[in-house]
Design an enzyme around this catalytic site. Sequence first.
Site, PDB file in Angstrom:
ATOM      1  N   VAL A 238       4.390 -18.992   4.759  1.00  0.00           N
ATOM      2  CA  VAL A 238       2.950 -19.118   5.067  1.00  0.00           C
ATOM      3  C   VAL A 238       2.576 -20.589   5.219  1.00  0.00           C
ATOM      4  O   VAL A 238       1.886 -20.984   6.169  1.00  0.00           O
ATOM      5  CB  VAL A 238       2.107 -18.441   3.959  1.00  0.00           C
ATOM      6  CG1 VAL A 238       0.639 -18.808   4.097  1.00  0.00           C
ATOM      7  CG2 VAL A 238       2.276 -16.927   4.008  1.00  0.00           C
TER       8      VAL A 238
ATOM      9  N   ASP B 157       6.250 -30.199  -0.746  1.00  0.00           N
ATOM     10  CA  ASP B 157       7.065 -29.166  -1.391  1.00  0.00           C
ATOM     11  C   ASP B 157       7.971 -29.830  -2.424  1.00  0.00           C
ATOM     12  O   ASP B 157       8.389 -30.976  -2.260  1.00  0.00           O
ATOM     13  CB  ASP B 157       7.921 -28.432  -0.336  1.00  0.00           C
ATOM     14  CG  ASP B 157       8.273 -27.027  -0.795  1.00  0.00           C
ATOM     15  OD1 ASP B 157       7.681 -26.066  -0.256  1.00  0.00           O
ATOM     16  OD2 ASP B 157       9.125 -26.891  -1.697  1.00  0.00           O
TER      17      ASP B 157
ATOM     18  N   PHE C  32      -3.417 -13.707   6.962  1.00  0.00           N
ATOM     19  CA  PHE C  32      -3.105 -12.334   7.386  1.00  0.00           C
ATOM     20  C   PHE C  32      -1.918 -12.291   8.342  1.00  0.00           C
ATOM     21  O   PHE C  32      -1.736 -11.320   9.065  1.00  0.00           O
ATOM     22  CB  PHE C  32      -4.332 -11.693   8.032  1.00  0.00           C
ATOM     23  CG  PHE C  32      -5.516 -11.590   7.087  1.00  0.00           C
ATOM     24  CD1 PHE C  32      -5.538 -10.615   6.101  1.00  0.00           C
ATOM     25  CD2 PHE C  32      -6.569 -12.478   7.169  1.00  0.00           C
ATOM     26  CE1 PHE C  32      -6.601 -10.526   5.209  1.00  0.00           C
ATOM     27  CE2 PHE C  32      -7.643 -12.397   6.290  1.00  0.00           C
ATOM     28  CZ  PHE C  32      -7.660 -11.420   5.307  1.00  0.00           C
TER      29      PHE C  32
ATOM     30  N   GLU D  65       5.251 -11.718   9.218  1.00  0.00           N
ATOM     31  CA  GLU D  65       6.512 -12.375   9.537  1.00  0.00           C
ATOM     32  C   GLU D  65       7.013 -11.839  10.873  1.00  0.00           C
ATOM     33  O   GLU D  65       6.868 -10.656  11.170  1.00  0.00           O
ATOM     34  CB  GLU D  65       7.552 -12.111   8.452  1.00  0.00           C
ATOM     35  CG  GLU D  65       7.284 -12.909   7.198  1.00  0.00           C
ATOM     36  CD  GLU D  65       8.386 -12.767   6.167  1.00  0.00           C
ATOM     37  OE1 GLU D  65       9.539 -12.523   6.542  1.00  0.00           O
ATOM     38  OE2 GLU D  65       8.059 -12.888   4.976  1.00  0.00           O
TER      39      GLU D  65
ATOM     40  N   CYS E 295       5.436  -8.985   0.794  1.00  0.00           N
ATOM     41  CA  CYS E 295       3.983  -8.854   0.603  1.00  0.00           C
ATOM     42  C   CYS E 295       3.558  -7.480   0.099  1.00  0.00           C
ATOM     43  O   CYS E 295       3.022  -7.367  -1.007  1.00  0.00           O
ATOM     44  CB  CYS E 295       3.275  -9.171   1.905  1.00  0.00           C
ATOM     45  SG  CYS E 295       3.703 -10.800   2.512  1.00  0.00           S
TER      46      CYS E 295
ATOM     47  N   LYS F   9      12.258  -5.932   8.499  1.00  0.00           N
ATOM     48  CA  LYS F   9      11.710  -5.508   9.794  1.00  0.00           C
ATOM     49  C   LYS F   9      12.316  -6.405  10.853  1.00  0.00           C
ATOM     50  O   LYS F   9      12.889  -7.454  10.518  1.00  0.00           O
ATOM     51  CB  LYS F   9      10.181  -5.573   9.795  1.00  0.00           C
ATOM     52  CG  LYS F   9       9.638  -6.977   9.667  1.00  0.00           C
ATOM     53  CD  LYS F   9       8.143  -6.978   9.867  1.00  0.00           C
ATOM     54  CE  LYS F   9       7.618  -8.404   9.887  1.00  0.00           C
ATOM     55  NZ  LYS F   9       6.213  -8.483  10.175  1.00  0.00           N
TER      56      LYS F   9
ATOM     57  N   ARG G 272      13.753  -9.689   1.482  1.00  0.00           N
ATOM     58  CA  ARG G 272      13.027  -9.328   0.260  1.00  0.00           C
ATOM     59  C   ARG G 272      12.533  -7.881   0.346  1.00  0.00           C
ATOM     60  O   ARG G 272      11.872  -7.503   1.298  1.00  0.00           O
ATOM     61  CB  ARG G 272      11.870 -10.313   0.034  1.00  0.00           C
ATOM     62  CG  ARG G 272      12.380 -11.663  -0.468  1.00  0.00           C
ATOM     63  CD  ARG G 272      11.282 -12.681  -0.589  1.00  0.00           C
ATOM     64  NE  ARG G 272      10.828 -13.162   0.708  1.00  0.00           N
ATOM     65  CZ  ARG G 272       9.881 -14.062   0.879  1.00  0.00           C
ATOM     66  NH1 ARG G 272       9.283 -14.601  -0.167  1.00  0.00           N
ATOM     67  NH2 ARG G 272       9.528 -14.445   2.089  1.00  0.00           N
TER      68      ARG G 272
END
Length: 464
Positions: A11, A30, A155, A158, A273, A333, A340
Amino acid sequence: MRVAVIGVGHVGLVTAACLARWGHDVIGMDDDEAKVESLTAGNVPFYEPGLQELVTEGVDGGRLRFTGSRTEALDGTEIAFVCVGTPGLPGGAPNLAYVEQVGVEAAQYATGDLILVEKSTVPANTGVRLRQVIQREQARHGATHTISVASNPEFLKEGSAVHDTLYPDRLVIGAAIPSVAERVRDAYQPMLDGIGDHPAHDCPVVLTDLQTAELIKHASNAFLATKISFINAVARVCDLVGADVSAVADGMGLDQRIGRQFLYPGLGYGGSCFPKDVDAFVHLASSVGYDFKLLEEVRAINVGMRDHVLDLLRQELWHVEGKVVTLLGAAFKPGTDDLREAPAIHLARALVAAGATVRIYDPVAIPNVDKLVGDLGVVTFTDPIEALRDAHATIICTEWPQVRALTPADFSGSLGYPIVIDGRNVFDPATMVAAGLHYHSIGRPRGGPIPDAADAPAATTTMP
Ligand code: UGA
């Protein structure tokens, strides 16, 4: 605007790259030094279509840079988007320690007035707690800048994250003070108005309070997960009455109040998610006194789809012990290498535990598969035909274009036994059955004439 993005995972990095595209001066922060180094050299460390190009454009244009230093990230920054991880804890609550830590650091290192924007998915009331943390820390250090908190949930999906961010359906921005929400909206003004070769994208902007914005995100993901589990439950009934779930979903989806999207049955939802957010929403509701049983059932139906597919496999193979089973697709997907909560990985573990030899094909996720389940003895392939060769059966787990492109002859010519369990309803049942394959999908008649009830095979497993 001078904008910081704290946490450049999926994200965060997409957000940073899009903000740079809209002309802002963006710094991504990061803790992972290797990631910062790789990004500074312009290399995206994970697979997301279009992101590499956008990062290269931002870095080369001098509008996007990366750092491991909080002081550098917050120096002169007006808006900082918080995109740190919120991993699930046992019991369902998300771990908000990293979000809290950003609040503590903002209070210490901000050099002027700052708006801290929650982009990570967080439960309602996180922003209120964050404000408390900031105020306490500021009091401790005698800091006097105004640090406000806003919620601007993400929203993006991926696999289409760049497009979803550049052309969102809506923006949701919540803050206790309306002018704070409006200032966050200003960061999106170039997107709304259009800038350079980015056309104007005048989507609705929902300006609201903090808790409502936070809840919109959890409610949206929980609703989409509910839609998927609903159609999966309908598919199970279709199997039992001989109806076709695809036609049922088409018929339902034509009602504009329902819509056709997210009514695709199969192995259920995975990813970082939906599983985590459904758990977190159930946990939040329960912590404030509401028992969200509906979502518990959504979760149970989802897990049940994996068991259903294993039952279909056992109906064909009887025992799986000693058999070779090929999983086509590993990613949760298509369009991502993310494993994950991927149904394929759950299936692989269950099949290995039952004594099967598991092969996995995936066009992009194999390096991650080797890292995650290589120690289970899973054999990996980047060629689907090789993966199918002489296997006892295959289960289609991810509807990659490369899987869709396979023909019935590819299956019948490669498999040892012609058994195909289509966990994503990719193929036409009549064509597959006509080609001599033992083909099962989810909620669709098997292609031949529907047997009389008396002749119908038992719907339950024939396990020993
Ligand atoms: C999801 C939401 O769609 C995004 O709006 C949200 O921003 C994101 O979570 C997030 O919270 O960060 P994502 O997890 O990337 O996005 O993927 P989806 O495309 O939503 O798919 C989730 C899972 O549901 C996949 O395993 C997919 O195969 C499955 N799915 C989706 C179905 O089984 N049936 C469907 O009809 C649709």
